[in-house]
Scaffold this motif. Structure first.
Motif, PDB file in Angstrom:
ATOM      1  N   PHE A  18       1.041  -1.323   0.107  1.00  0.00           N
ATOM      2  CA  PHE A  18       0.079  -0.103   0.025  1.00  0.00           C
ATOM      3  C   PHE A  18       1.059   1.224   0.195  1.00  0.00           C
ATOM      4  O   PHE A  18       1.444   0.968  -0.133  1.00  0.00           O
ATOM      5  N   GLN A  34       0.841   5.382   0.739  1.00  0.00           N
ATOM      6  CA  GLN A  34       0.319   7.021   1.072  1.00  0.00           C
ATOM      7  C   GLN A  34       1.328   7.751   1.275  1.00  0.00           C
ATOM      8  O   GLN A  34       1.781   8.016   1.890  1.00  0.00           O
ATOM      9  N   ARG A  44      -4.827   6.424   2.954  1.00  0.00           N
ATOM     10  CA  ARG A  44      -3.716   5.069   1.972  1.00  0.00           C
ATOM     11  C   ARG A  44      -3.801   3.868   1.485  1.00  0.00           C
ATOM     12  O   ARG A  44      -5.516   3.784   1.933  1.00  0.00           O
ATOM     13  N   GLU A  45      -3.865   3.855   0.215  1.00  0.00           N
ATOM     14  CA  GLU A  45      -4.283   2.789  -1.411  1.00  0.00           C
ATOM     15  C   GLU A  45      -3.088   1.666  -1.548  1.00  0.00           C
ATOM     16  O   GLU A  45      -2.535   1.670  -0.995  1.00  0.00           O
ATOM     17  N   PHE A  46      -4.160   0.470  -1.614  1.00  0.00           N
ATOM     18  CA  PHE A  46      -3.555  -0.362  -2.577  1.00  0.00           C
ATOM     19  C   PHE A  46      -2.820  -0.456  -3.519  1.00  0.00           C
ATOM     20  O   PHE A  46      -3.447   0.672  -5.108  1.00  0.00           O
ATOM     21  N   ARG A  48      -7.722  -2.346   2.463  1.00  0.00           N
ATOM     22  CA  ARG A  48      -6.403  -2.632   3.826  1.00  0.00           C
ATOM     23  C   ARG A  48      -7.346  -3.057   4.503  1.00  0.00           C
ATOM     24  O   ARG A  48      -6.018  -3.542   5.840  1.00  0.00           O
ATOM     25  N   TYR A  55      -5.952  -6.710   6.249  1.00  0.00           N
ATOM     26  CA  TYR A  55      -4.742  -6.898   6.872  1.00  0.00           C
ATOM     27  C   TYR A  55      -4.330  -7.024   8.150  1.00  0.00           C
ATOM     28  O   TYR A  55      -5.278  -6.378   8.297  1.00  0.00           O
ATOM     29  N   TRP A  90       1.185  -4.425   9.951  1.00  0.00           N
ATOM     30  CA  TRP A  90       2.148  -3.445   8.977  1.00  0.00           C
ATOM     31  C   TRP A  90       3.338  -3.233   9.052  1.00  0.00           C
ATOM     32  O   TRP A  90       3.843  -3.172  10.398  1.00  0.00           O
TER      33      TRP A  90
END
Length: 123
Positions: free
Chosen positions: A37, A39, A45-47, A107, A110, A113
């Motif tokens: 991901f 950000q 935050r993006e895939f 997101r 998951y 992280w």
């Protein structure tokens, strides 16, 4: 508990390449999907990309398709993101994440992280 440590970020000119790595420890690495991901400042935050536990299935965000490649080495507990033809809009902090399910783009799917690695693409 799972620990994820990203590396490989840096400053690159537009059109250049970077290879991100994410080393995992603390559980059976090959038991679920891994994802990347990103950000950017002021954005959510993006895939970016995901790969299933065997490494046989991958899926990419539209912005990454054709330029980025996700792969994994289960023997080394590591997942990679090869990024080519980088653009200034790719500038962001990149995070790897792990999940126990087969494949995931959301997101919230998951569980663990990493701390992130900064990628900056200059024009």
């Amino acid at each position: 508990q799972v620990q994820l440590v990203e590396s490989g970020g840096g400053l690159v000119q537009a059109g250049g390449s970077l290879r991100l790595s994410c080393a995992a420890s603390g559980r059976t690495f090959s038991s679920g999907a891994m994802g990347w991901f990103r950000q950017a400042p002021g954005k959510e935050r993006e895939f970016v990309a995901t790969i299933n536990m065997r490494g046989s299935v991958t899926y990419y965000a539209h912005s990454a398709e054709g330029r980025f490649t996700i792969s994994r080495d289960n023997a080394k507990n590591t997942v990679f993101l090869q990024m080519n033809s980088l653009k200034p809009e790719d500038t962001a902090t990149y995070y790897c994440a792990s999940t126990f399910i087969e494949l995931a783009t959301q997101r919230d799917s998951y569980d663990y992280w990493g701390q992130g690695t900064q990628v900056t693409v200059s024009s």
